[in-house]
Design an enzyme around this catalytic site. Structure first.
Site, PDB file in Angstrom:
ATOM      1  N   CYS A 110       0.634  -1.044   0.077  1.00  0.00           N
ATOM      2  CA  CYS A 110       0.075  -0.065  -0.131  1.00  0.00           C
ATOM      3  C   CYS A 110       0.836   1.375  -0.143  1.00  0.00           C
ATOM      4  O   CYS A 110       0.440   2.515  -0.315  1.00  0.00           O
ATOM      5  CB  CYS A 110      -0.811   0.088   1.287  1.00  0.00           C
ATOM      6  SG  CYS A 110      -2.079  -1.195   1.229  1.00  0.00           S
ATOM      7  N   HIS A 240      -2.759   7.000   3.117  1.00  0.00           N
ATOM      8  CA  HIS A 240      -3.330   5.664   2.366  1.00  0.00           C
ATOM      9  C   HIS A 240      -4.758   5.476   3.023  1.00  0.00           C
ATOM     10  O   HIS A 240      -5.002   5.805   4.306  1.00  0.00           O
ATOM     11  CB  HIS A 240      -2.459   4.441   3.114  1.00  0.00           C
ATOM     12  CG  HIS A 240      -2.988   3.107   2.521  1.00  0.00           C
ATOM     13  ND1 HIS A 240      -3.632   2.908   1.406  1.00  0.00           N
ATOM     14  CD2 HIS A 240      -3.142   2.099   3.317  1.00  0.00           C
ATOM     15  CE1 HIS A 240      -4.067   1.522   1.467  1.00  0.00           C
ATOM     16  NE2 HIS A 240      -3.833   1.139   2.540  1.00  0.00           N
ATOM     17  N   ASN A 270     -10.548   0.259   0.524  1.00  0.00           N
ATOM     18  CA  ASN A 270      -8.941   0.385   0.304  1.00  0.00           C
ATOM     19  C   ASN A 270      -8.541  -0.047  -0.949  1.00  0.00           C
ATOM     20  O   ASN A 270      -8.702  -1.249  -1.169  1.00  0.00           O
ATOM     21  CB  ASN A 270      -8.393  -0.670   1.296  1.00  0.00           C
ATOM     22  CG  ASN A 270      -7.019  -0.717   1.561  1.00  0.00           C
ATOM     23  OD1 ASN A 270      -6.105  -0.272   0.694  1.00  0.00           O
ATOM     24  ND2 ASN A 270      -6.394  -1.356   2.594  1.00  0.00           N
TER      25      ASN A 270
HETATM   26  O1  UT7 Z   1      -4.080  -1.642   3.690  1.00  0.00           O
HETATM   27  C1  UT7 Z   1      -3.125  -2.507   4.119  1.00  0.00           C
HETATM   28  C2  UT7 Z   1      -3.014  -2.153   5.643  1.00  0.00           C
HETATM   29  N1  UT7 Z   1      -4.351  -2.536   6.465  1.00  0.00           N
HETATM   30  C3  UT7 Z   1      -4.886  -1.924   7.506  1.00  0.00           C
HETATM   31  O2  UT7 Z   1      -4.614  -0.694   7.433  1.00  0.00           O
HETATM   32  C4  UT7 Z   1      -5.993  -2.532   7.963  1.00  0.00           C
HETATM   33  C5  UT7 Z   1      -6.115  -2.018   9.650  1.00  0.00           C
HETATM   34  N2  UT7 Z   1      -7.044  -2.832  10.219  1.00  0.00           N
HETATM   35  C6  UT7 Z   1      -8.365  -2.415  10.397  1.00  0.00           C
HETATM   36  O3  UT7 Z   1      -8.703  -1.767   9.450  1.00  0.00           O
HETATM   37  C7  UT7 Z   1      -9.437  -3.044  11.404  1.00  0.00           C
HETATM   38  O4  UT7 Z   1      -8.479  -4.102  12.029  1.00  0.00           O
HETATM   39  C8  UT7 Z   1     -10.477  -4.094  10.513  1.00  0.00           C
HETATM   40  C9  UT7 Z   1     -11.270  -3.383   9.736  1.00  0.00           C
HETATM   41  C10 UT7 Z   1      -9.886  -5.033   9.475  1.00  0.00           C
HETATM   42  C11 UT7 Z   1     -11.266  -5.008  11.311  1.00  0.00           C
HETATM   43  O5  UT7 Z   1     -11.833  -4.170  12.455  1.00  0.00           O
HETATM   44  P1  UT7 Z   1     -11.547  -4.433  14.144  1.00  0.00           P
HETATM   45  O6  UT7 Z   1     -12.350  -3.414  14.651  1.00  0.00           O
HETATM   46  O7  UT7 Z   1      -9.986  -4.373  14.217  1.00  0.00           O
HETATM   47  O8  UT7 Z   1     -12.337  -5.624  14.194  1.00  0.00           O
HETATM   48  P2  UT7 Z   1     -11.711  -7.159  14.487  1.00  0.00           P
HETATM   49  O9  UT7 Z   1     -10.931  -7.753  13.736  1.00  0.00           O
HETATM   50  O10 UT7 Z   1     -11.361  -6.970  15.954  1.00  0.00           O
HETATM   51  O11 UT7 Z   1     -13.098  -8.009  14.911  1.00  0.00           O
HETATM   52  C12 UT7 Z   1     -14.110  -7.614  15.534  1.00  0.00           C
HETATM   53  C13 UT7 Z   1     -15.237  -8.629  15.600  1.00  0.00           C
HETATM   54  C14 UT7 Z   1     -14.697  -9.949  15.550  1.00  0.00           C
HETATM   55  O12 UT7 Z   1     -15.989 -10.990  15.981  1.00  0.00           O
HETATM   56  P3  UT7 Z   1     -15.772 -11.288  17.817  1.00  0.00           P
HETATM   57  O13 UT7 Z   1     -14.491 -12.204  17.697  1.00  0.00           O
HETATM   58  O14 UT7 Z   1     -15.626 -10.043  18.594  1.00  0.00           O
HETATM   59  O15 UT7 Z   1     -17.138 -12.084  17.952  1.00  0.00           O
HETATM   60  C15 UT7 Z   1     -14.800 -10.474  14.141  1.00  0.00           C
HETATM   61  O16 UT7 Z   1     -15.325 -11.626  13.944  1.00  0.00           O
HETATM   62  O17 UT7 Z   1     -15.845  -8.501  14.172  1.00  0.00           O
HETATM   63  C16 UT7 Z   1     -15.985  -9.666  13.611  1.00  0.00           C
HETATM   64  N3  UT7 Z   1     -16.101  -9.110  12.124  1.00  0.00           N
HETATM   65  C17 UT7 Z   1     -16.987  -8.727  11.394  1.00  0.00           C
HETATM   66  N4  UT7 Z   1     -18.364  -8.620  11.833  1.00  0.00           N
HETATM   67  C18 UT7 Z   1     -19.050  -8.375  10.778  1.00  0.00           C
HETATM   68  C19 UT7 Z   1     -14.646  -9.066  11.171  1.00  0.00           C
HETATM   69  N5  UT7 Z   1     -15.138  -8.737  10.233  1.00  0.00           N
HETATM   70  C20 UT7 Z   1     -16.590  -8.437  10.177  1.00  0.00           C
HETATM   71  C21 UT7 Z   1     -17.392  -8.082   9.141  1.00  0.00           C
HETATM   72  N6  UT7 Z   1     -18.741  -7.999   9.480  1.00  0.00           N
HETATM   73  N7  UT7 Z   1     -17.008  -7.741   7.835  1.00  0.00           N
END
Ligand code: UT7
Length: 314
Positions: A110, A240, A270
């Site tokens: 990225c 980004h 993204n």
């Molecule tokens: O471009 C390359 C660089 N990448 C980045 O900069 C990405 C940086 N990271 C992020 O933007 C965030 O971490 C994400 C958007 C990828 C994820 O958001 P988060 O707030 O960190 O969510 P999480 O991974 O902690 O997941 C929280 C919960 C989980 O469920 P439990 O375990 O709490 O029951 C996930 O399974 O949300 C669940 N979850 C979803 N729920 C509904 C994960 N994806 C989804 C989804 N819809 N699409």
């Protein structure tokens, strides 16, 4: 010194909404908006990375008023292109009728566009070319696992391009500023796009989020310092476009309260190496950033890597 003289952008027609995704994986519009800020993304159906890159680059070249033969360097930042040789840059050069440039692709995830911009800037300063075409182009929809809700909701397709030119008349403070770049290879497995047979994107989202919101602001500030611009005096900030929460956190920590901040992630998702030039070109096209105002470009991602510089736009 060198300056950006023209910009162009292109995105495919097809709009994929959060509700469209909720029909195929276990997710919903409210979760996606709240955690990422993303509302829509564009998906290429028939277009290739080369198509996206060439269209954006053609617009930038037309806006520059240059003849194709003036361009001495073409580089495409991409990590999603399936083709290796000829490079996407060489294919773009052929389509645009650029007769004999050095043409190469550059992969820094990225952070690819700002890395390519610095590379081209250094080449022009060194006299290796007078005019260069720098492109970020991605078809992330080719490398997404469409059954993985944690990543398929994030990514989109698109391209942005900049023409940069040597400018012997300027005093060195109002062109492309010094780059601040680097990587932490020990955390290289945090973002992966590495299956040789069917590339697909995975990441440790929380780890990347923590890194981006705690460690990157000082690096962004260093890019301002090296350009001699106080963050408070920035006219624009284009980071980004990974996640709206990351964008807002970075800008807050940087301390640029009056800058126009790119938030294209909401409509484009993204788009990896395309996200910075795409967002920048749109802001400039809409005249939201005044001509000549200092704008911080700052990209980061897989590697883990970062690259950023202060630029002035046409
Ligand atoms: O471009 C390359 C660089 N990448 C980045 O900069 C990405 C940086 N990271 C992020 O933007 C965030 O971490 C994400 C958007 C990828 C994820 O958001 P988060 O707030 O960190 O969510 P999480 O991974 O902690 O997941 C929280 C919960 C989980 O469920 P439990 O375990 O709490 O029951 C996930 O399974 O949300 C669940 N979850 C979803 N729920 C509904 C994960 N994806 C989804 C989804 N819809 N699409």
């Amino acid at each position: 010194m060198t300056r950006i003289t023209a910009l162009g952008h292109h995105q495919p027609q097809h709009v994929l909404t959060n509700d469209d995704l909720a029909a195929t994986v276990d997710t919903n519009d409210a979760w996606i908006r709240q955690r990422t800020g993303i509302v829509t993304r564009r998906i290429a159906r028939d277009e290739t990375v080369t198509d996206l890159a060439a269209t954006a680059a053609g617009k930038a070249l037309a806006a520059s008023g240059l003849d194709p033969a003036d361009i001495g360097l073409v580089t495409v930042a991409t990590c999603s292109a399936m083709e290796r040789v000829p490079s996407i840059a060489a294919q773009v050069a052929r389509r645009l009728g650029i007769p004999s440039p050095v043409a190469f692709d550059l992969n820094n995830g990225c952070a690819g566009f700002t890395t390519a911009l610095a590379t081209a800037d250094h080449s022009v300063r060194a006299g290796a070319a007078r005019h260069a075409l720098v492109i970020g182009a991605e078809k992330m929809s080719d490398v997404v696992d469409w059954t993985d809700r944690s990543s398929c909701i994030l990514l989109g397709d698109g391209a942005g391009a900049a023409v940069i030119s040597a400018d012997d008349t300027a005093d060195g403070t109002d062109g492309i500023g010094p780059v601040v770049w680097g990587s932490d290879p020990t955390r290289g497995d945090t973002v992966l796009l590495n299956d040789a047979w069917q590339p697909h994107f995975t990441q440790q989202g929380q780890a990347v989020f923590r890194w981006a919101t705690t460690e990157l602001a000082p690096k962004a500030r260093a890019a301002c310092e090296r350009a001699g611009v106080a963050p408070a005096d920035l006219g624009g900030v284009v980071t980004h476009q990974a996640n709206l929460r990351i964008v807002e956190s970075l800008v807050r920590r940087l301390g640029a309260p009056d800058a126009v901040v790119a938030t294209d992630v909401t409509e484009s998702g993204n788009t990896s190496a395309a996200s910075v030039p795409l967002a920048l070109a749109k802001l400039v096209e809409r005249r939201e950033i005044p001509s000549g105002a200092p704008v911080l470009l700052f990209a980061f991602g897989g590697g883990l890597s970062w690259a950023g510089q202060v630029v002035r736009c046409p």
